[in-house]
Design a protein around this motif. Structure first.
Motif, PDB file in Angstrom:
ATOM      1  N   ALA A  14     -12.329   0.799  -8.918  1.00 28.95           N
ATOM      2  CA  ALA A  14     -11.026   0.944  -8.266  1.00 28.95           C
ATOM      3  C   ALA A  14      -9.928   0.271  -9.075  1.00 28.95           C
ATOM      4  N   LEU A  49      -3.900  -5.192  -1.207  1.00 32.29           N
ATOM      5  CA  LEU A  49      -3.832  -3.759  -0.895  1.00 32.29           C
ATOM      6  C   LEU A  49      -5.010  -3.328  -0.026  1.00 32.29           C
ATOM      7  N   VAL A  50      -6.191  -3.863  -0.321  1.00 26.43           N
ATOM      8  CA  VAL A  50      -7.370  -3.543   0.477  1.00 26.43           C
ATOM      9  C   VAL A  50      -7.191  -4.040   1.912  1.00 26.43           C
ATOM     10  N   GLU A  79     -15.450  -2.197  -6.781  1.00 25.59           N
ATOM     11  CA  GLU A  79     -14.183  -2.881  -7.024  1.00 25.59           C
ATOM     12  C   GLU A  79     -13.731  -2.669  -8.470  1.00 25.59           C
ATOM     13  N   PHE A 127      -5.082  -6.597  -5.702  1.00 24.27           N
ATOM     14  CA  PHE A 127      -6.065  -5.627  -5.232  1.00 24.27           C
ATOM     15  C   PHE A 127      -6.531  -5.971  -3.827  1.00 24.27           C
ATOM     16  N   ILE A 184      -7.722   2.938  -3.530  1.00 26.21           N
ATOM     17  CA  ILE A 184      -7.940   1.904  -2.512  1.00 26.21           C
ATOM     18  C   ILE A 184      -8.802   2.460  -1.377  1.00 26.21           C
ATOM     19  N   LEU A 239       0.821  -1.208   0.000  1.00 28.66           N
ATOM     20  CA  LEU A 239       0.000   0.000   0.000  1.00 28.66           C
ATOM     21  C   LEU A 239       0.858   1.262   0.000  1.00 28.66           C
ATOM     22  N   TYR A 257     -12.465   2.814  -2.330  1.00 27.38           N
ATOM     23  CA  TYR A 257     -13.140   1.513  -2.334  1.00 27.38           C
ATOM     24  C   TYR A 257     -13.472   1.078  -0.908  1.00 27.38           C
ATOM     25  N   CYS A 258     -12.500   1.205  -0.002  1.00 29.86           N
ATOM     26  CA  CYS A 258     -12.702   0.774   1.388  1.00 29.86           C
ATOM     27  C   CYS A 258     -13.764   1.603   2.096  1.00 29.86           C
ATOM     28  N   TYR A 265      -4.895  -1.761   3.777  1.00 29.18           N
ATOM     29  CA  TYR A 265      -5.552  -0.507   4.164  1.00 29.18           C
ATOM     30  C   TYR A 265      -6.438  -0.723   5.382  1.00 29.18           C
TER      31      TYR A 265
END
Length: 224
Positions: A181, A203-204, A178, A200, A168, A157, A171-172, A207
């Motif tokens: 993103a 990374l999510v 998704e 992906f 990211i 990240l 999206y979170c 985060y």
């Protein structure tokens, strides 16, 4: 006695591919468990952590984090939802069996009922495979060590540029999908390679661990 379907990205089927299977066997989305924000139960993306713990039982708590109880039926799309390694899969199988939770894996035809021997058959087979692998010598050239498979992509990240980090984050925070993103991240990663769903998700997850308060959601908002 409730029926549940637990989603988790695996090496053979991602969550999107599991949707169609779930709809055939358990169309009631209020009993879908996973990490997606639109599931009724939040953060239930691990089998063991979705089962009532001993302390939950003693306290009599009804936990939205651990909804699966003894006597319930739990569906998973494939065996890797139970864990990424053989020991983890075996441990999860034993947990569910000991807690008298009826596990079903449609792709294997696995149905852990009292009048079948599916649990003994699958658990015994996994033990043999694990023991066989442990007994095999590791062959490699002198002075040369090489990890099996493709070289790992070291994408984190904090290695992202600000715009990609923001994708990211958006999206979170459930402000973009998704697909949106991933489109924003396409061709923008530090190694200039394509954005895969695995990267992906990694990374999510980073985060959400870093900003744990960001994915706390009112479950009633998504009660389907």
């Amino acid at each position: 006695m409730s029926e549940w379907w637990l989603f988790r990205n695996t090496r053979i089927e991602n969550i999107n591919e599991q949707y169609e299977i779930a709809r055939k066997h358990l169309p009631d989305t209020t009993h879908w468990l996973g990490s997606e924000h639109n599931y009724f139960y939040i953060k239930c993306c691990d089998v063991a952590r979705s089962v009532y713990s001993d302390s939950d039982i003693l306290k009599g708590d009804i936990s939205p984090r651990r909804p699966v109880q003894s006597g319930d039926t739990l569906y998973v799309a494939n065996i890797y939802v139970l864990g990424g390694t053989l020991p983890t899969i075996q441990k999860t199988l034993e947990l569910l069996h000991d807690r008298k939770i009826h596990l079903r894996i449609p792709s294997l035809g696995y149905d852990d009922k009292d009048d079948t021997h599916d649990h003994e058959l699958l658990s015994g087979t996994l033990s043999q495979i694990h023991n066989y692998r442990q007994a095999q010598p590791v062959e490699q050239l002198p002075g040369h060590r090489k990890a099996p498979g493709r070289p790992k992509r070291r994408i984190s990240l904090m290695s992202l540029q600000r715009k990609e980090f923001d994708a990211i984050e958006q999206y979170c925070l459930h402000k973009i999908t998704e697909r949106q993103a991933m489109k924003l991240l396409a061709g923008k990663l530090p190694d200039n390679k394509s954005i895969t769903r695995y990267i992906f998700r990694k990374l999510v997850d980073e985060y959400r661990k870093m900003f744990s308060d960001s994915d706390e959601i009112d479950a009633d908002q998504y009660n389907l």
